[in-house]
Write a protein that holds these residues in place. Structure first.
Motif, PDB file in Angstrom:
ATOM      1  N   ALA A 467       0.834  -1.207   0.000  1.00 45.31           N
ATOM      2  CA  ALA A 467       0.000   0.000   0.000  1.00 45.31           C
ATOM      3  C   ALA A 467       0.869   1.257   0.000  1.00 45.31           C
ATOM      4  O   ALA A 467       0.577   2.228  -0.711  1.00 45.31           O
ATOM      5  CB  ALA A 467      -0.928  -0.018   1.209  1.00 45.31           C
ATOM      6  N   ALA A 468       1.939   1.244   0.784  1.00 41.75           N
ATOM      7  CA  ALA A 468       2.810   2.422   0.848  1.00 41.75           C
ATOM      8  C   ALA A 468       3.476   2.664  -0.504  1.00 41.75           C
ATOM      9  O   ALA A 468       3.559   3.798  -0.985  1.00 41.75           O
ATOM     10  CB  ALA A 468       3.862   2.237   1.936  1.00 41.75           C
ATOM     11  N   GLN A 471       0.590   3.957  -2.793  1.00 42.45           N
ATOM     12  CA  GLN A 471      -0.026   5.237  -2.446  1.00 42.45           C
ATOM     13  C   GLN A 471       0.913   6.416  -2.665  1.00 42.45           C
ATOM     14  O   GLN A 471       0.481   7.503  -3.021  1.00 42.45           O
ATOM     15  CB  GLN A 471      -0.496   5.217  -0.988  1.00 42.45           C
ATOM     16  CG  GLN A 471      -1.713   4.353  -0.758  1.00 42.45           C
ATOM     17  CD  GLN A 471      -2.182   4.382   0.688  1.00 42.45           C
ATOM     18  OE1 GLN A 471      -1.957   5.344   1.406  1.00 42.45           O
ATOM     19  NE2 GLN A 471      -2.832   3.320   1.122  1.00 42.45           N
ATOM     20  N   PHE A 472       2.197   6.186  -2.422  1.00 38.79           N
ATOM     21  CA  PHE A 472       3.128   7.307  -2.549  1.00 38.79           C
ATOM     22  C   PHE A 472       3.777   7.379  -3.928  1.00 38.79           C
ATOM     23  O   PHE A 472       4.609   8.241  -4.174  1.00 38.79           O
ATOM     24  CB  PHE A 472       4.205   7.215  -1.464  1.00 38.79           C
ATOM     25  CG  PHE A 472       3.701   7.595  -0.107  1.00 38.79           C
ATOM     26  CD1 PHE A 472       3.574   8.928   0.244  1.00 38.79           C
ATOM     27  CD2 PHE A 472       3.320   6.638   0.806  1.00 38.79           C
ATOM     28  CE1 PHE A 472       3.100   9.291   1.496  1.00 38.79           C
ATOM     29  CE2 PHE A 472       2.839   6.981   2.053  1.00 38.79           C
ATOM     30  CZ  PHE A 472       2.725   8.322   2.400  1.00 38.79           C
ATOM     31  N   GLY A 498       6.242   9.255   4.927  1.00 40.18           N
ATOM     32  CA  GLY A 498       4.944   8.863   5.460  1.00 40.18           C
ATOM     33  C   GLY A 498       3.948   9.995   5.523  1.00 40.18           C
ATOM     34  O   GLY A 498       3.998  10.940   4.735  1.00 40.18           O
TER      35      GLY A 498
ATOM     36  N   ARG B  76       5.819  10.810  12.550  1.00 37.88           N
ATOM     37  CA  ARG B  76       5.010  10.552  11.369  1.00 37.88           C
ATOM     38  C   ARG B  76       4.732   9.051  11.253  1.00 37.88           C
ATOM     39  O   ARG B  76       5.464   8.216  11.813  1.00 37.88           O
ATOM     40  CB  ARG B  76       5.722  11.075  10.112  1.00 37.88           C
ATOM     41  CG  ARG B  76       5.840  12.586  10.107  1.00 37.88           C
ATOM     42  CD  ARG B  76       6.676  13.085   8.966  1.00 37.88           C
ATOM     43  NE  ARG B  76       5.999  12.984   7.676  1.00 37.88           N
ATOM     44  CZ  ARG B  76       5.152  13.888   7.191  1.00 37.88           C
ATOM     45  NH1 ARG B  76       4.860  14.973   7.902  1.00 37.88           N
ATOM     46  NH2 ARG B  76       4.598  13.730   6.005  1.00 37.88           N
ATOM     47  N   VAL B  77       3.685   8.749  10.531  1.00 35.47           N
ATOM     48  CA  VAL B  77       3.236   7.358  10.459  1.00 35.47           C
ATOM     49  C   VAL B  77       2.828   7.017   9.033  1.00 35.47           C
ATOM     50  O   VAL B  77       2.678   7.897   8.183  1.00 35.47           O
ATOM     51  CB  VAL B  77       2.022   7.107  11.392  1.00 35.47           C
ATOM     52  CG1 VAL B  77       2.381   7.361  12.839  1.00 35.47           C
ATOM     53  CG2 VAL B  77       0.831   7.947  10.961  1.00 35.47           C
ATOM     54  N   PHE B  78       2.664   5.737   8.795  1.00 38.57           N
ATOM     55  CA  PHE B  78       1.929   5.291   7.611  1.00 38.57           C
ATOM     56  C   PHE B  78       0.730   4.511   8.129  1.00 38.57           C
ATOM     57  O   PHE B  78       0.866   3.676   9.025  1.00 38.57           O
ATOM     58  CB  PHE B  78       2.782   4.402   6.709  1.00 38.57           C
ATOM     59  CG  PHE B  78       2.007   3.857   5.537  1.00 38.57           C
ATOM     60  CD1 PHE B  78       1.556   4.708   4.549  1.00 38.57           C
ATOM     61  CD2 PHE B  78       1.700   2.509   5.445  1.00 38.57           C
ATOM     62  CE1 PHE B  78       0.820   4.233   3.478  1.00 38.57           C
ATOM     63  CE2 PHE B  78       0.972   2.018   4.376  1.00 38.57           C
ATOM     64  CZ  PHE B  78       0.528   2.887   3.382  1.00 38.57           C
ATOM     65  N   PHE B  80      -2.394   2.030   7.422  1.00 43.49           N
ATOM     66  CA  PHE B  80      -2.948   1.030   6.505  1.00 43.49           C
ATOM     67  C   PHE B  80      -3.912   0.145   7.284  1.00 43.49           C
ATOM     68  O   PHE B  80      -3.564  -0.399   8.330  1.00 43.49           O
ATOM     69  CB  PHE B  80      -1.836   0.176   5.892  1.00 43.49           C
ATOM     70  CG  PHE B  80      -2.366  -0.939   5.041  1.00 43.49           C
ATOM     71  CD1 PHE B  80      -2.910  -0.675   3.798  1.00 43.49           C
ATOM     72  CD2 PHE B  80      -2.363  -2.249   5.493  1.00 43.49           C
ATOM     73  CE1 PHE B  80      -3.423  -1.698   3.010  1.00 43.49           C
ATOM     74  CE2 PHE B  80      -2.867  -3.275   4.727  1.00 43.49           C
ATOM     75  CZ  PHE B  80      -3.404  -2.995   3.469  1.00 43.49           C
ATOM     76  N   LEU B  87       7.056   5.889  11.959  1.00 43.52           N
ATOM     77  CA  LEU B  87       8.194   5.904  11.030  1.00 43.52           C
ATOM     78  C   LEU B  87       9.442   6.543  11.619  1.00 43.52           C
ATOM     79  O   LEU B  87      10.417   6.744  10.903  1.00 43.52           O
ATOM     80  CB  LEU B  87       7.793   6.650   9.748  1.00 43.52           C
ATOM     81  CG  LEU B  87       6.667   5.996   8.954  1.00 43.52           C
ATOM     82  CD1 LEU B  87       6.311   6.845   7.731  1.00 43.52           C
ATOM     83  CD2 LEU B  87       7.051   4.595   8.505  1.00 43.52           C
ATOM     84  N   ILE B  89      10.149   9.486  12.403  1.00 43.16           N
ATOM     85  CA  ILE B  89      10.455  10.821  11.891  1.00 43.16           C
ATOM     86  C   ILE B  89       9.643  11.803  12.725  1.00 43.16           C
ATOM     87  O   ILE B  89       8.422  11.691  12.792  1.00 43.16           O
ATOM     88  CB  ILE B  89      10.093  10.959  10.401  1.00 43.16           C
ATOM     89  CG1 ILE B  89      10.925   9.995   9.556  1.00 43.16           C
ATOM     90  CG2 ILE B  89      10.294  12.393   9.928  1.00 43.16           C
ATOM     91  CD1 ILE B  89      10.567  10.008   8.095  1.00 43.16           C
ATOM     92  N   LEU B 180      -2.851  11.858   1.106  1.00 43.21           N
ATOM     93  CA  LEU B 180      -1.753  11.169   1.774  1.00 43.21           C
ATOM     94  C   LEU B 180      -1.484  11.779   3.141  1.00 43.21           C
ATOM     95  O   LEU B 180      -0.355  12.135   3.478  1.00 43.21           O
ATOM     96  CB  LEU B 180      -0.498  11.196   0.902  1.00 43.21           C
ATOM     97  CG  LEU B 180      -0.620  10.378  -0.381  1.00 43.21           C
ATOM     98  CD1 LEU B 180       0.617  10.562  -1.259  1.00 43.21           C
ATOM     99  CD2 LEU B 180      -0.820   8.901  -0.062  1.00 43.21           C
TER     100      LEU B 180
END
Lengths: 503, 205
Positions: A467-468, A471-472, A498, B76-78, B80, B87, B89, B180
């Motif tokens: 997905a990452a 999506q990016f 992210g 920061r994250v992702f 899903f 992450l 950061i 995003l």
């Protein structure tokens, strides 16, 4: 229990197959004479070579195959709970006989009449209630569209903005394991005695001692973890082709070492899993071939041994590949992201890579299309509904340097079969060059490398990784997903960065 | 007006007079975008500090201007499937609302405390900065919302008083507009929240 009566051809095939499965083919074999080599010989950058014709199935040295699959055997997966009697009944109805269950497999290899229509026999078997699927043993090849002229630049890494991505995630770490399920990797030296047999119109070489060396720019042996060779059935997956070494370089070539070229995830550990037989494996009469069943076993082996990414820069055309699909689903269930080359048939009929065409149906598997140095789709890259992302694969219509540069063998001393019988002779696998390759193989390797960075950074589930990546991705071509680029060119830095609250 | 007639002299501006007082406040805001804030900052609430001025007018009317600041640091994250993957950061968010509004103070001769209620508009200045950001990636923008507030106040000593206040604010489409982002991933778009705060009032009563 009475065994079904088998036609003589099937009985003979069974015997041959048993030999094949057990690695006891009398004419094949190799012996390591020494683990020590004289060391690698660096032959520089090959950026001025004349173009070479792309390899294809048609130009390969022939083995016992027909229509892209082996003769005399099928891959069969029986339904859970099917009794031995039911299995025997199903097989006898199709004129087949079970031989053995290979390691790292949930399927059987069964012998059939070599003269039979293998697709029809597989369909007949698949129609039996005791059988989950049946398929011919298709041969799998690398997705490389080989080389031509040059440029000593890794434009591919700049195209992905790797310099800035490495600011965030400098090369991942040794805790991440990437399996290179391919033709092997030049990861160690030694002197190995092979027995060259007559093949492809070339005379038998007889016993030859072949030198090997580790690719100097790949880093030390501590970067290698649980290697295995399913072509020679031993734990020494020596690359007798060069493709796997090139792929391993893009994924994890040692970087910032003042030597050669860079790789994307340059701190990961690599797991060489050899499932592809190169020309020299054929000439040296390896006991196993790069068929679906071997590939499936390699994938399962990688998953069982802790690979978090399984790179499949390989593929084939032909019929469906349920055995490989099942292995990929197994690997994903074990926590491994599977990255597959989208295929190199874009300019030759666009036949699907059957090892990748189910990628959209598996969360945790990514099929990759290839782009060239201008960012456009590479001429050979398949257009298909299963393409999910794109990455640099090279396009040598823009010159040799439009390819992807990595270290691999000097083909001058490897492809000794490519210039006729007069120049035919034993190869060397201890001379290295920096060479340009092109293919969706190379594109796949980029995605695997970036996925390794993402894993190091905290995205660990295969489906989340997929997905990452999607999506990016930077959308290319028509807005939204399309069949050329999928969701677009992977964007490592953006994916690594992210999500925030507002951007 | 009935309200004005009921207000005692001590708690109500003299008829025809306008007085000004200042205040400082401290409180906690609980954001509506609960999942987004928890993913990024580990909590959906944050301390908030502010200050401003009230203009007390005849008949219990008051006008108010207030500025405040909320700041959180996380990573920061992702996101899903509803799961957030941190992450590593850093992510720093600062929200500085400027609120302008007004309302009514409901004083009664027998009451030692004065209830009040009001509302207004808010302009929320947002700064979002993350590790490895370059100039173009630092978010600085303003989003607009509105709020309703109410509470009670009491005079403590001469020109010093105290108040307790609750506020509900809404900032529609204040986040989640970029696909995003965490807000979009969780389907949360409102930057508003519910705030409880204590105030110290200084000025003429």
């Amino acid at each position: 229990m009475r065994l079904p009566r088998l036609p003589p051809a099937v009985a003979l095939g069974t015997l041959l197959l048993l030999g094949n499965l057990s690695g006891q083919d009398g004419a094949s074999g190799r012996a390591t004479l020494s683990d020590i080599s004289a060391g690698p010989i660096d032959r520089g950058i090959r950026d001025a070579d004349p173009p070479t014709a792309p390899r294809s199935a048609a130009t390969r040295i022939a083995r016992r195959d027909r229509g892209g699959h082996l003769e005399g055997s099928l891959i069969v997966k029986f339904a859970p709970g099917a009794s031995g009697a039911a299995r025997a009944r199903a097989l006898s109805g199709a004129g087949a006989a079970v031989t053995a269950t290979p390691s790292h497999a949930d399927f059987e290899i069964v012998a059939i009449d070599p003269a039979a229509d293998h697709e029809a026999a597989a369909a007949l078997l698949a129609g039996q209630p005791e059988v989950e699927y049946a398929q011919p043993r298709y041969r799998v090849h690398t997705m490389l569209v080989p080389n031509d002229p040059l440029f000593p630049r890794q434009w591919n890494l700049s195209a992905l903005g790797m310099e800035r991505a490495w600011d965030i995630a400098p090369g991942a770490s040794s805790s991440v394991v990437v399996a290179v399920v391919d033709s092997g990797v030049a990861y160690r030296g030694g002197l190995v005695r092979f027995n060259g047999v007559a093949a492809g119109g070339f005379p038998a070489l007889g016993p030859v001692d072949v030198p090997f060396a580790a690719a100097p720019d790949l880093g030390g042996s501590e970067r290698i973890v649980t290697p295995f060779d399913f072509i020679w059935n031993d734990p020494v997956p020596l690359d007798l082709d060069g493709h796997g070494t090139h792929i391993a370089g893009t994924i994890g070539q040692a970087t910032n070492n003042g030597l050669g070229v860079a790789g994307i995830a340059y701190n990961v550990r690599l797991m060489p899993v050899k499932v592809i037989d190169g020309e020299w494996d054929v000439i040296f009469n390896s006991p196993f071939f790069g068929t679906d069943d071997v590939v499936a076993r390699g994938i399962r082996y990688a998953a069982d041994n802790g690979a978090e990414i399984v790179n499949l820069s390989i593929g084939r055309e032909g019929g469906p590949a349920p055995a490989v699909r099942a292995a990929i689903e197994y690997a994903v269930s074990r926590g491994a992201l599977v990255v597959a080359a989208g295929g190199n048939e874009g300019n030759r009929g666009n036949a699907a890579n059957r090892l990748a065409d189910f990628a959209r149906e598996i969360d945790g598997m990514v099929a990759v299309g290839a782009t060239g140095p201008t960012g456009a789709r590479a001429f050979y890259s398949n257009t298909a509904s299963y393409i999910e992302v794109a990455a640099p694969g090279g396009d040598m219509r823009f010159g040799t340097t439009g390819g992807i540069l990595q270290q691999t063998y000097d083909r001058d001393v490897v492809d000794r079969f490519s210039s006729g019988v007069a120049r035919f002779g034993p190869p060397r696998f201890d001379m290295f060059v920096y060479g340009y390759f092109q293919g969706s193989s190379m594109a796949s390797a980029h995605v695997s490398g970036v996925a390794a960075l993402l894993i190091q950074h905290g995205i660990t589930r295969p489906a989340a990784l997929e997905a990452a990546l999607k999506q990016f991705a930077t959308d290319l071509g028509p807005a939204g997903r399309d069949n050329e680029f999928g969701f677009g060119l992977i964007a490592p830095r953006n994916a690594l960065r992210g999500m925030g609250l507002f951007r | 007006m009935g309200v004005a007639a009921a207000v005692p002299a001590a708690a109500q501006a003299p008829a025809g007079e306008v007085t000004v007082r200042g205040f400082a406040d401290l409180g906690f805001v609980s954001f509506q975008a609960r999942d987004s804030f928890e993913a990024l900052f580990g909590s959906s609430s944050a301390p908030a500090a502010g200050g401003g001025a009230d203009v007390l007018m005849p008949r219990g009317l008051f006008a108010q201007v207030r500025i405040s600041r909320v700041s959180r640091t996380g990573q920061r994250v992702f996101v899903f499937g509803g799961q957030a993957f941190p992450l590593d950061i850093s992510e720093t968010l600062t929200i500085s609302p400027l609120q302008i509004g007004g309302g009514l103070r409901f004083a009664r001769p027998a009451w030692r405390v004065v209830p009040f209620a009001g509302g207004g508009l808010g302009w929320h200045r947002i700064t979002e900065e993350a590790g490895f950001s370059d100039e173009s990636e630092i978010v600085q923008e303003t989003v607009t919302g509105y709020y309703l507030a109410g509470g009670v106040e009491a005079k403590i000593w001469k020109w010093i008083g105290a108040a307790g206040e609750v506020e509900w604010s809404s900032v529609p489409d204040g986040l989640g507009q970029d696909a995003l982002t965490v807000g979009a991933a969780f389907g949360e778009t409102n930057l508003g929240g519910f705030t409880v705060r204590a105030k110290v009032l200084v000025g003429s009563w």
